[in-house]
Scaffold this motif. Structure first.
Motif: not given
Length: 138
Positions: A21-26, A42-44, A90-92, A97-102
């Motif tokens: 991902p470019v970035v993850g955020f809420y 949450g969005v990746a 992509v909806v987090a 599990e563990g792939a989303f890093r906000p």
């Protein structure tokens, strides 16, 4: 990174995500809250070419400005193609599990449920997204 294969809750739609991902955020914006029926989501964010629908039928809807894809059968929210950018959020909850890093929270000026964590909380958008560095302090 090994490609991620995910999809909707009923299994009708299968998605492959190939790359980091470019970035993850809420996100706390009104559009995301309405689309997901949640206080925030949450969005990746990935390059659009990295996110491919491999099977099944997706439908789209737009509340304010962001076209969102969901399973035409079960309604699971899956991703959103960002207009005028080659990016897909992509909806987090659809990631393993563990792939989303906000890295931060955005649109916190609209937040209904302040989240107290160690991440930056931008009132609108961070400078990398064309905003300023104004933050909220919950």
């Amino acid at each position: 990174m090994t490609p991620i294969e995910t999809g909707c809750l009923c299994g009708a739609v299968r998605i492959r995500i190939d790359g980091e991902p470019v970035v993850g955020f809420y996100c706390h914006c009104p559009d995301c809250r309405a689309a997901h029926g949640a206080a925030y989501v949450g969005v990746a964010l990935y390059p659009s070419a990295a996110v491919e629908v491999m099977a099944g039928e997706v439908a789209t809807f737009t509340i304010e400005s962001l076209p969102r894809a969901f399973c035409a059968r079960c309604g699971t929210r899956l991703f959103a193609r960002v207009p005028d950018a080659d990016l897909t959020g992509v909806v987090a909850t659809r990631l393993p599990e563990g792939a989303f890093r906000p890295a931060f929270h955005i649109h916190c000026g609209h937040a209904l449920a302040p989240v107290r964590d160690d991440l930056p909380h931008y009132r609108a958008l961070p400078p990398a997204f064309g905003g300023d560095d104004e933050r909220v302090d919950w």
